[in-house]
Design a protein around this motif. Structure first.
Motif, PDB file in Angstrom:
ATOM      1  N   SER A   8       0.494  -1.162  -0.260  1.00  0.00           N
ATOM      2  CA  SER A   8       0.243   0.180   0.074  1.00  0.00           C
ATOM      3  C   SER A   8       0.529   1.650  -0.234  1.00  0.00           C
ATOM      4  O   SER A   8       0.415   1.766  -0.606  1.00  0.00           O
ATOM      5  N   LEU A  62       2.288   1.448  -3.703  1.00  0.00           N
ATOM      6  CA  LEU A  62       1.357   1.844  -4.456  1.00  0.00           C
ATOM      7  C   LEU A  62       0.836   3.227  -4.604  1.00  0.00           C
ATOM      8  O   LEU A  62       0.263   3.858  -5.261  1.00  0.00           O
ATOM      9  N   GLN A  63       0.529   3.850  -3.109  1.00  0.00           N
ATOM     10  CA  GLN A  63       0.415   5.194  -2.553  1.00  0.00           C
ATOM     11  C   GLN A  63       1.836   6.233  -3.645  1.00  0.00           C
ATOM     12  O   GLN A  63       1.273   6.994  -3.521  1.00  0.00           O
ATOM     13  N   GLU A  64       3.269   5.670  -2.963  1.00  0.00           N
ATOM     14  CA  GLU A  64       4.077   6.775  -4.289  1.00  0.00           C
ATOM     15  C   GLU A  64       3.870   7.034  -4.831  1.00  0.00           C
ATOM     16  O   GLU A  64       4.320   7.747  -5.689  1.00  0.00           O
ATOM     17  N   CYS A  65       3.598   5.733  -5.779  1.00  0.00           N
ATOM     18  CA  CYS A  65       3.242   5.655  -7.098  1.00  0.00           C
ATOM     19  C   CYS A  65       2.322   6.700  -8.068  1.00  0.00           C
ATOM     20  O   CYS A  65       1.836   7.927  -9.185  1.00  0.00           O
ATOM     21  N   ASP A  66       1.354   6.710  -6.847  1.00  0.00           N
ATOM     22  CA  ASP A  66       0.020   7.281  -7.870  1.00  0.00           C
ATOM     23  C   ASP A  66      -0.012   9.164  -7.314  1.00  0.00           C
ATOM     24  O   ASP A  66       0.295   9.850  -7.687  1.00  0.00           O
ATOM     25  N   ALA A 121       5.440   3.982 -13.741  1.00  0.00           N
ATOM     26  CA  ALA A 121       4.671   3.830 -12.843  1.00  0.00           C
ATOM     27  C   ALA A 121       3.921   3.577 -12.820  1.00  0.00           C
ATOM     28  O   ALA A 121       3.144   3.126 -12.214  1.00  0.00           O
ATOM     29  N   LEU A 122       2.942   3.937 -14.159  1.00  0.00           N
ATOM     30  CA  LEU A 122       2.143   2.640 -14.560  1.00  0.00           C
ATOM     31  C   LEU A 122       2.144   0.841 -14.279  1.00  0.00           C
ATOM     32  O   LEU A 122       1.494   0.170 -13.756  1.00  0.00           O
ATOM     33  N   LYS A 137       2.437   0.159 -10.807  1.00  0.00           N
ATOM     34  CA  LYS A 137       0.878   0.321 -10.084  1.00  0.00           C
ATOM     35  C   LYS A 137       0.141  -0.894 -10.389  1.00  0.00           C
ATOM     36  O   LYS A 137      -0.420  -1.843  -9.402  1.00  0.00           O
ATOM     37  N   ARG A 138       0.476  -1.936 -11.656  1.00  0.00           N
ATOM     38  CA  ARG A 138      -0.290  -2.751 -11.648  1.00  0.00           C
ATOM     39  C   ARG A 138       0.316  -3.927 -11.611  1.00  0.00           C
ATOM     40  O   ARG A 138      -0.046  -5.622 -11.676  1.00  0.00           O
ATOM     41  N   LEU A 182       6.740  -5.890  -7.060  1.00  0.00           N
ATOM     42  CA  LEU A 182       6.402  -4.874  -6.178  1.00  0.00           C
ATOM     43  C   LEU A 182       7.093  -3.709  -5.967  1.00  0.00           C
ATOM     44  O   LEU A 182       7.873  -2.852  -6.574  1.00  0.00           O
ATOM     45  N   SER A 242       9.597  -0.942  -7.301  1.00  0.00           N
ATOM     46  CA  SER A 242       9.894   0.570  -7.158  1.00  0.00           C
ATOM     47  C   SER A 242      11.018   0.701  -7.235  1.00  0.00           C
ATOM     48  O   SER A 242      11.783   2.144  -7.758  1.00  0.00           O
TER      49      SER A 242
END
Length: 206
Positions: free
Chosen positions: A55, A58-62, A106-107, A110-111, A118, A122
């Motif tokens: 999580s 993924l928040q960092e990617c967003d 980044a996308l 995220k997938r 992951l 990253s």
């Protein structure tokens, strides 16, 4: 885990002693069949840790995607300036294309569904973002090193955003070292005038 193992071993010995069996051999055979890591509490804690780690990544990617898209839109608006010189406009267009290309890694990260994969991806994403920032800085050294808009972005904004989004201090130190070398090369002959830019960015990153 050690306390759980000891209490489990003591229970084995007391039960086997009552049944007349050899305690050491019996407990060793049970230890071979039941490992501490297979206990429900340990397994659930590992799953919770992996979920929380995913999580965070993924928040960092967003956040990275949002900042990257916002920066690309800003550059696109600036590239539409009809009063800019042709080489400045060309540089803006190239940076827009770099910004659009930077969203796809980044996308891709995220997938990713697997937690270990992951985290590994990253790390690659962070290196890619550092490379894009350094390439942008080098591009404007070659195009126009004195253009004020891109001087602010390349000397101050990019290292500040890198410091905010960095998760690995070793990789960030390498990026900052290369950034400093580019700044020294860029302002070598006028360092007394432009040194304040570099010092201000370093203080902000610290």
């Amino acid at each position: 885990q050690n306390r759980a193992t000891c209490s489990f071993a003591d229970t084995c010995r007391s039960g086997l002693a009552r049944s007349g069996q050899d305690t050491d051999s019996g407990c060793h055979s049970l230890h071979r069949r039941i490992s501490v890591n297979s206990m429900p509490g340990v397994a659930s804690s590992k799953k919770e840790f992996a979920a929380s780690e995913m999580s965070i990544v993924l928040q960092e990617c967003d956040d990275l995607i949002k900042s990257w898209v916002g920066g690309t839109l800003l550059i696109g608006i600036w590239a539409a300036n009809p009063y800019a010189a042709p080489h400045i406009r060309l540089g803006n267009i190239v940076c827009c294309l770099i910004g659009v290309a930077g969203v796809f890694p980044a996308l891709w990260v995220k997938r990713t569904a697997d937690s270990q994969l992951l985290i590994q991806r990253s790390m690659y994403l962070e290196i890619i973002m550092y490379t894009i920032r350094l390439a942008t800085h080098l591009l404007w050294i070659l195009i126009d090193r004195d253009y004020l808009f891109w001087k602010i972005i390349t000397v101050m904004a990019l290292p500040l955003s890198s410091a905010r989004q960095s998760q690995r201090f070793g990789a960030f130190k390498c990026y900052l070292l290369i950034h400093m070398l580019l700044c020294v090369y860029r302002f070598f002959d006028i360092y007394s005038e432009e040194g304040a830019w570099i010092v201000s960015a370093l203080i902000a990153c610290a």
